[in-house]
Enzyme design. Structure first.
Site, PDB file in Angstrom:
ATOM      1  N   GLY B  76       1.019  -1.303  -0.047  1.00 59.07           N
ATOM      2  CA  GLY B  76       0.061  -0.021  -0.201  1.00 59.07           C
ATOM      3  C   GLY B  76       0.804   1.330   0.085  1.00 59.07           C
ATOM      4  O   GLY B  76       1.768   1.317   1.023  1.00 59.07           O
ATOM      5  N   ILE B  78       0.652   4.970   0.474  1.00 59.29           N
ATOM      6  CA  ILE B  78      -0.283   6.093   1.165  1.00 59.29           C
ATOM      7  C   ILE B  78       0.023   7.359   0.776  1.00 59.29           C
ATOM      8  O   ILE B  78       1.145   7.771   1.286  1.00 59.29           O
ATOM      9  CB  ILE B  78      -0.211   5.612   2.625  1.00 59.29           C
ATOM     10  CG1 ILE B  78      -0.505   4.286   3.055  1.00 59.29           C
ATOM     11  CG2 ILE B  78      -1.467   6.863   3.176  1.00 59.29           C
ATOM     12  CD1 ILE B  78      -1.698   3.787   2.466  1.00 59.29           C
ATOM     13  N   GLN B  83       6.381  11.815  -4.422  1.00 60.30           N
ATOM     14  CA  GLN B  83       6.939  10.698  -4.118  1.00 60.30           C
ATOM     15  C   GLN B  83       6.143   9.476  -4.104  1.00 60.30           C
ATOM     16  O   GLN B  83       6.186   8.432  -4.655  1.00 60.30           O
ATOM     17  CB  GLN B  83       7.599  10.555  -2.586  1.00 60.30           C
ATOM     18  CG  GLN B  83       8.968  11.327  -2.463  1.00 60.30           C
ATOM     19  CD  GLN B  83      10.077  10.631  -3.310  1.00 60.30           C
ATOM     20  OE1 GLN B  83       9.952   9.351  -3.550  1.00 60.30           O
ATOM     21  NE2 GLN B  83      11.123  11.329  -3.561  1.00 60.30           N
ATOM     22  N   ALA B 149       0.707  15.976   7.569  1.00 59.15           N
ATOM     23  CA  ALA B 149      -0.539  14.971   7.452  1.00 59.15           C
ATOM     24  C   ALA B 149       0.346  13.776   8.309  1.00 59.15           C
ATOM     25  O   ALA B 149      -0.604  13.100   9.082  1.00 59.15           O
ATOM     26  CB  ALA B 149      -0.607  14.681   6.359  1.00 59.15           C
ATOM     27  N   LYS B 197      17.462   9.823  -3.264  1.00 62.56           N
ATOM     28  CA  LYS B 197      18.201  11.111  -2.848  1.00 62.56           C
ATOM     29  C   LYS B 197      17.583  11.911  -4.226  1.00 62.56           C
ATOM     30  O   LYS B 197      18.463  12.554  -4.583  1.00 62.56           O
ATOM     31  CB  LYS B 197      19.524  10.716  -2.707  1.00 62.56           C
ATOM     32  CG  LYS B 197      19.874   9.878  -1.748  1.00 62.56           C
ATOM     33  CD  LYS B 197      19.689  10.418  -0.227  1.00 62.56           C
ATOM     34  CE  LYS B 197      18.799  10.103   0.561  1.00 62.56           C
ATOM     35  NZ  LYS B 197      18.595  10.946   1.815  1.00 62.56           N
ATOM     36  N   ASP B 260      19.119  14.466   5.660  1.00 59.18           N
ATOM     37  CA  ASP B 260      17.964  14.958   4.968  1.00 59.18           C
ATOM     38  C   ASP B 260      17.490  16.574   5.205  1.00 59.18           C
ATOM     39  O   ASP B 260      17.488  17.216   4.345  1.00 59.18           O
ATOM     40  CB  ASP B 260      16.936  13.859   4.888  1.00 59.18           C
ATOM     41  CG  ASP B 260      15.610  14.314   4.118  1.00 59.18           C
ATOM     42  OD1 ASP B 260      15.855  14.477   2.829  1.00 59.18           O
ATOM     43  OD2 ASP B 260      14.590  14.755   4.639  1.00 59.18           O
ATOM     44  N   GLU B 264      18.795  19.906   2.954  1.00 54.51           N
ATOM     45  CA  GLU B 264      17.735  20.768   2.237  1.00 54.51           C
ATOM     46  C   GLU B 264      17.863  22.211   2.712  1.00 54.51           C
ATOM     47  O   GLU B 264      17.419  23.103   2.344  1.00 54.51           O
ATOM     48  CB  GLU B 264      16.269  20.063   2.545  1.00 54.51           C
ATOM     49  CG  GLU B 264      15.504  20.101   3.891  1.00 54.51           C
ATOM     50  CD  GLU B 264      14.313  19.289   3.963  1.00 54.51           C
ATOM     51  OE1 GLU B 264      14.084  18.685   2.932  1.00 54.51           O
ATOM     52  OE2 GLU B 264      13.578  19.502   4.872  1.00 54.51           O
ATOM     53  N   GLU B 430      23.610  13.037  -0.412  1.00 53.89           N
ATOM     54  CA  GLU B 430      23.026  14.329  -0.034  1.00 53.89           C
ATOM     55  C   GLU B 430      23.608  15.783  -0.223  1.00 53.89           C
ATOM     56  O   GLU B 430      22.721  16.630   0.006  1.00 53.89           O
ATOM     57  CB  GLU B 430      22.556  13.856   1.370  1.00 53.89           C
ATOM     58  CG  GLU B 430      21.541  14.793   2.162  1.00 53.89           C
ATOM     59  CD  GLU B 430      20.235  14.100   1.972  1.00 53.89           C
ATOM     60  OE1 GLU B 430      19.339  15.008   1.110  1.00 53.89           O
ATOM     61  OE2 GLU B 430      19.993  12.855   2.272  1.00 53.89           O
TER      62      GLU B 430
END
Lengths: 518, 518
Positions: B76, B78, B83, B149, B197, B260, B264, B430
């Site tokens: 599944g 979700i 992504q 979320a 990545k 990560d 960013e 990264e």
């Protein structure tokens, strides 16, 4: 890094609406100003939506100090930073002729000992000693060491207190630190705060300047955090009167902490730096040479804008402009207010949550191996000396764009503080009076980058953290939006802002002395 | 605000020394790359100071997927963000012909349902459904909804899991959130992560582009956080192979989370924004018109600099310059490295401590009443369209100053990650590969501000928080210092940096497909 592509039209600025918008905060400090003194004659000051109980200062109150300090035979001032030396000297001078002694406590081997002796605090007469010894001998222990030292050493100092001694603070940092680290103030001791709304140097300088006119000084807030013997209010008021505070208003340690830490990150220091860097670049790009760009940005804020606000209030800056200047002011003001207010709200959230203090603690840990670089090397500061040298020959007028940006940011802080429930005296002192009557005159005498590089570490770290955020918000959001016509609703809210009334009420209590910085 | 006046000489910059300096961090993630697969043929990759065990991908491995997913009949996915939709489609296509079904789960009333149906996920064949229902029916549940979320709904999703089902993540945000809020992953469930990545759009686009050449895609890290049935490694590797990852390397969820979120905020997004804003202003002030200034700043980074790094590595950018250009590069590089590294260290501390995540959570709470303003309105972006229109007619060369600033910042991130114990594959993916092979090509096709305004909220908030810090550090510290001769020690450290070896090793695994962004 997962990206979410939203179907957002490119380059359409969406600014939130501020006028009349309610903000829900679960962290609003609630400060009531109801308190009583058995010693001092309190007054009622009218502020928007109500009144505050305040104490007007003056040297005529000095005879009441022994009564206010009943039970206090010895006051220990721990630390010889700007607040420590100013407060120790003012307390000593104000209590001269009484049997209350003021002693300074320093860390073993402190390089400040010779400086303290030169100011009349000596081991020989028992007014200078080891910080733990002075703490152990004092009935009121005023902790004025640096934040990092307070964080590291408060437990030793607490352990040295004599039974029933009162702990005095001049800002709320320690409360925030104790919360963040799960510590507590020791039981059985009073905890009071008297927080001058200006630099230590101003506290001393104005006290001396005001010797002939029944006093002058820096307004102070006071707070009672713990009061086991019922004498806390009078002790705090006595301390404030002895410092020379023109007026003293009530707050809580929590509210003080939030307004103090937010204020220095915003209009008192961080935002000022962002304002002058962004405006300098803007004026340079528009063709001004370095000296002209400096005069329209930094020199304008620290000089004519600060002076006008100090003497005549915020609205006067706009009202004194000609119609074209007023239009420029209005566009700059209304374009800046929203982004600036967002930032003040963000800072307030992070300070109230403890996030900001965690960041300071992490930075302190890093500073051992990574000292802070100074920021006075950016191109604009090279123009400062020439600008200061030109001062004598000419009167510099208010730049309307700079004034709009600065006053919008100041008003954004005022409004955010009001919405978060800070008392009006705290709002106008922490947003306006401390700026225009204490800090900006210093920045005018030196420069803004010098101030940022030379203030307390907590303030300095905060200014570096948030100054660039203000700069980017001005450059990327406010300045482009200032090409549009002024937003009348935002402007009307400025004109009708209750802060003008609060500021006028506070101004009535101001002694007629301007600080002279040499 | 208590000020401490130190007797600091004005305008003397004090920059910390980085070369050979040890940094003490108590928060170093320790990642060992030792693991075994019963399904896939692992390889050993030589990296500085040792080796890493990695899995080279390719479509020839697809027949092994049923073995890797033993016990998994239904996957599944979700969420239908970039992504979600990319991974769902790649998994489905790679598993075509097996009896493993891939279903997409969406929130009730999700506007994405029609989009998912158009991509072949339908209620009719049981591959599209309510998120809780899909969760309840799946043996591997890959949670790809937005961070906010996930923070709000992970408990419902956890409660819906069938016994023994494996939880899949594509980055470490949820781990950080659970730590910050005192939550836990549910006991008895495997928790694995496969973290491409690069952007979701790249994950899908390269998979399709690579159909004819035994695959292409985005490198991924994998982590096993909980493994109650002993199948976690093979499930994670199978998932990564099915996504098309050219190679898969091992990390921990903790190390992934830190790299990560820091990445960013630094060279992937936040710092890039700071670099191009500050350089644009610098070139404009030096006399360039808007188009030329844009070409020397933003266009240079996203175009020739990114392309050269992608094809030939970091050193090649410098080596391709003529002597005068190399001197400019060297001065820019050595002036920038220190301030940039300080900022990466600060970000890493705040991410590791949880402070950064608290800030994101506070911002999310504020966004209901204060939506983020966009930053694409600043003057430089207006030049982007004209610059892009000029591309066909001319080959733009590398600007040596821009290259020095950009590569110094990239190297600062690499070095800070290495010092904090991140595995080399994670470091170069990264810090370099994700930038030059995924994000910068998108920024080249759109622009940087568009990316900042359109990425995930966690990334967007972080870029807004830190981009201005980089900008200020460049303008106030690095650019003035670049007037000085280059610091040879810093330059020698760059030339001898072990990252070049690590990057070359990773580059050998790169399929010969450049991403084509339209």
């Amino acid at each position: 890094m997962p990206f979410i592509h939203r179907n957002t039209p490119l380059r359409k600025l969406r600014l939130p609406q501020y006028v009349g918008r309610a903000y829900n905060s679960t962290m609003t400090p609630t400060v009531t100003s109801t308190y009583a003194s058995t010693v001092f004659p309190l007054e009622t000051m009218t502020v928007p939506g109500g009144t505050e109980t305040i104490l007007r200062g003056g040297r005529h109150l000095f005879p009441l100090l022994p009564g206010a300090f009943a039970g206090v035979h010895r006051i220990g001032v721990i630390g010889w930073g700007p607040q420590g030396r100013a407060q120790a000297a003012n307390l000593r001078d104000s209590l001269a002729g009484t049997d209350i002694r003021v002693a300074v406590g320093l860390r073993p081997g402190s390089a400040s000992a010779a400086y303290a002796r030169a100011h009349g605090f000596t081991e020989a007469d028992g007014t200078l000693g080891d910080w733990l010894a002075v703490t152990a001998e004092s009935d009121l222990v005023i902790l004025l060491i640096a934040d990092a030292a307070l964080a590291a050493h408060h437990r030793e100092l607490f352990a040295a207190l004599k039974p029933g001694a009162t702990i005095g603070l001049s800002h709320g940092f320690l409360l925030g630190h104790l919360r963040e680290t799960g510590g507590e103030f020791p039981a059985g001791h009073g905890v009071i705060a008297v927080c001058p709304k200006g630099m230590g140097d101003s506290v001393r300088r104005l006290y001396l300047q005001g010797a002939e006119i029944n006093g002058a000084g820096i307004n102070s807030s006071f707070a009672v955090h713990a009061d086991p013997d019922g004498h806390a209010v009078d002790r705090a008021l006595g301390w404030s009167v002895a410092l020379g505070s023109p007026y003293t208003f009530h707050t809580t340690l929590d509210s003080e902490y939030r307004s103090d830490i937010v204020g220095e990150r915003a209009i008192l220091l961080g935002a000022v730096h962002g304002i002058v860097e962004s405006l300098y670049a803007r004026f340079r790009l528009a063709g001004d040479d370095p000296v002209a760009a400096y005069e329209r940005s930094c020199e304008n804020v620290t000089g004519p804008i600060a002076r006008t606000i100090s003497r005549s209030g915020l609205r006067a800056v706009r009202e004194n402009l000609d119609p074209a200047g007023r239009d420029t002011f209005d566009r700059a003001y209304t374009a800046t207010y929203g982004p600036a207010r967002d930032l003040v709200a963000e800072i307030h959230d992070e300070v109230a949550d403890g996030t900001e203090l965690r960041s300071v603690i992490l930075a302190e840990q890093r500073l051992g191996t990574r000292p802070m670089a100074e920021i006075g090397g950016s191109p604009m500061w090279a123009a400062g000396d020439e600008v200061r040298a030109r001062r004598a020959g000419r009167a510099l007028g208010v730049d309307p764009f700079t004034a709009g940006v600065f006053i919008a940011t100041m008003t954004a802080q005022i409004d955010e503080f009001a919405e978060r429930g800070h008392p009006w005296s705290e709002i106008v002192n922490e947003s306006v009076i401390e700026a225009v009557d204490s800090l900006l005159p210093y920045m005018h005498a030196r420069d803004v980058a010098y101030m940022v590089d030379n203030c307390s570490r907590t303030a300095r770290l905060g200014a570096r953290r948030w100054g660039p955020r203000f700069q980017a918000a001005y450059e990327q959001i406010a300045f482009p939006a200032s090409e549009n016509p002024a937003d009348q609703a935002v402007l009307n809210a400025f004109c009708a802002n209750p802060a003008h009334e609060a500021l006028a009420a506070a101004a009535k209590l101001r002694p007629s002395v301007d600080i002279a910085v040499v």
